[in-house]
Write an enzyme that holds these catalytic residues in place. Structure first.
Site, short mmCIF file in Angstrom:
data_model
loop_
_atom_site.label_atom_id
_atom_site.label_comp_id
_atom_site.label_asym_id
_atom_site.label_seq_id
_atom_site.Cartn_x
_atom_site.Cartn_y
_atom_site.Cartn_z
N LYS A 126 52.15 55.99 35.43
CA LYS A 126 53.36 56.30 36.20
C LYS A 126 54.18 57.42 35.56
CE LYS A 126 53.73 51.91 38.58
NZ LYS A 126 52.73 50.99 37.99
C1 LIG Z 1 51.77 50.41 38.82
C2 LIG Z 1 50.49 50.04 38.15
C3 LIG Z 1 49.30 49.85 38.89
C4 LIG Z 1 49.25 49.88 40.39
O1 LIG Z 1 49.40 51.18 40.92
P1 LIG Z 1 49.71 51.40 42.46
O2 LIG Z 1 49.89 52.85 42.64
O3 LIG Z 1 50.95 50.61 42.75
O4 LIG Z 1 48.54 50.85 43.24
C5 LIG Z 1 48.13 49.60 38.19
N1 LIG Z 1 48.12 49.52 36.84
C6 LIG Z 1 49.25 49.68 36.11
C7 LIG Z 1 49.17 49.56 34.63
C8 LIG Z 1 50.47 49.96 36.72
O5 LIG Z 1 51.56 50.12 35.98
#
Ligand SMILES: *Cc1c(COP(=O)(O)O)cnc(C)c1O
Length: 434
Positions: free
Chosen positions: A107
């Protein structure tokens, strides 16, 4: 570039307004009005291009002329301040490690890009309409990435709501120790309560002049830059002659949706696999043709505990809202915590690779697809560093995970936060903090 709402009840709007609003006034997700594939020569030449150039070319059309080229190139370069290595795990199976950024989760990419876009747009709106407030609920990783990405961005305040006692110590430190324009609110309740408060605030007319916006993958400036690393993965593949399959551990389905968009731009991806934990709304939909969202259930891959994935509607749009087209290019499988733990242990035993629970779910999804469709090259996305899920990883593998310096840096700092337990308290805080 213009964006329209997938609820089709709001007017089209510019990239700039889509970023500032987050969600369209009719509560629909924004979607780009057109998508133009990139030149085939560009794809052929990926290996010879710097990452920043690849990323610029991928995002350029979605921004249009709303950020000048020079500024956009700066934003892209700043966003990509870390590596995206593709690690071989087994023959024809690779891990795309997305955890080398400041908060050690994928993210970081979207949060850094979005923060810099908002910072740019704010330069000329400061005097007339006041600050923008990013309001975000987190079950763990979003909060840290958003806090780090937006730290010190002028004209933007960030308020993060997190459920008391339900995020890990490291995650809590990542969102409570930065200060400056970042405020953490510890909510006496669950993640769903945090989320509900945020949604209520977005709908609250009396908060209008706070210019509230979201920083989750609903926001186009957080969603679209996630395309970048699908290109980087392909660039790093030595043998590009086999069909390529990407498997993405999915919760809100923003990450995989960005991958599918990269495919639309011409990246030669044969198939996409969305791997979920027992929150299996999408796998069930592919089986039955009926989309029925459910309340989320808690698992060890908690960043994917989502019962109603907000970006699935964008994925349907990318496949022309046709389930048969969707199924020919996209599969989705769900896995239990037990299968996830067993796989983490087996992976470590066989190849020495330490996967976090999310990456392990991605690996499981990839293997399930490759078993049925052999002869392809598979890449799973490792979305977080194992240290972010330290207890689970250490107890499952019986190893000690070293603490990387990004994490050490927050360990000793004091947590600063305010406690709230109702929407009225959040509202009072928002009105007060002006
Ligand atoms: C947010 C997150 C996900 C999921 O991602 P999306 O885009 O919401 O499908 C998977 N793994 C981790 C470690 C995350 O922080």
């Amino acid at each position: 570039m213009n964006y329209y709402s997938l609820n089709h009840k709001s007017e089209k709007t510019s990239f700039r307004d889509a970023v500032i609003r987050g969600l369209a006034p009719d509560k629909g997700l924004y979607f780009p009005e057109s998508v133009h594939p990139l030149e085939p020569d560009f794809i052929k030449d990926l290996e010879n291009l710097p990452d920043a150039e690849i990323a610029f070319r991928a995002i350029e059309q979605f921004v249009g002329n709303e950020i000048p080229e020079k500024e956009l190139r700066e934003i892209v370069k700043d966003t990509l301040s870390f590596d995206f290595p593709l690690e071989k795990v087994e023959d024809d199976v690779y891990s795309l490690e997305l955890f080398h950024g400041p908060t050690m989760a994928f993210k970081d990419v979207g949060a850094r890009f979005m923060a810099r876009c908002l910072g740019y747009f704010n330069r000329d709106r400061k005097q007339d309409s006041g600050k923008v407030t990013v309001l975000v609920a987190t079950s763990g990783d979003t909060g840290g990435a958003v806090a780090s990405g937006f730290l010190g961005v002028e004209g933007v305040d960030v308020i993060i709501l997190y459920p008391s006692g339900k995020v890990s110590d490291i995650q809590e430190r990542q969102l409570t120790t930065l200060g400056q324009n970042i405020t953490a609110l510890e909510v006496n309740g669950t993640f769903d309560d945090c989320q509900d408060m945020v949604k209520t605030a977005f709908l609250d007319e009396t908060l209008k002049e706070r210019n509230l916006t979201s920083a989750n993958s609903i926001n186009v400036a957080r969603w679209l830059p996630q395309m970048f690393y699908f290109f980087f993965a392909f660039k790093q593949l030595k043998n590009k002659n086999k069909d390529v399959v990407f498997a993405v551990p999915s919760g809100n389905f923003g990450n995989i949706c960005a991958g599918i968009m990269a495919g639309k731009l011409g990246l030669p991806v044969n198939h996409f696999v969305a791997a979920t934990n027992i929150n299996d709304t999408v796998p069930q939909y592919l089986k039955s043709g009926v989309y029925s969202p459910k309340p989320s259930r808690q698992t060890i891959s908690n960043a994917m505990d989502v019962g109603n994935p907000s970006n699935f509607i964008r994925i349907q749009q990318l496949f022309d809202n046709d389930i048969e087209t969707l199924k020919s290019r996209f599969s989705s499988y769900s896995f239990t915590d037990e299968a996830t733990r067993n796989t983490m242990a087996a992976l470590y035993r066989k190849s020495g690779y330490i996967a976090d629970p999310h990456g392990a779910v991605g690996y499981l999804g990839l293997k399930e697809y490759l078993d049925k469709n052999p002869g392809k090259t598979g890449i799973f996305l490792e979305t977080a560093h194992p240290v972010k899920f330290l207890d689970i990883v250490e107890e499952t593998l019986g190893v000690n995970v070293g603490i990387p310096e990004q994490i050490q840096a927050v360990m000793g700092k004091e947590k600063v936060k305010q406690n709230i337990s109702s929407y009225d308290e959040l509202k009072a805080f928002l009105l007060d903090a002006r």
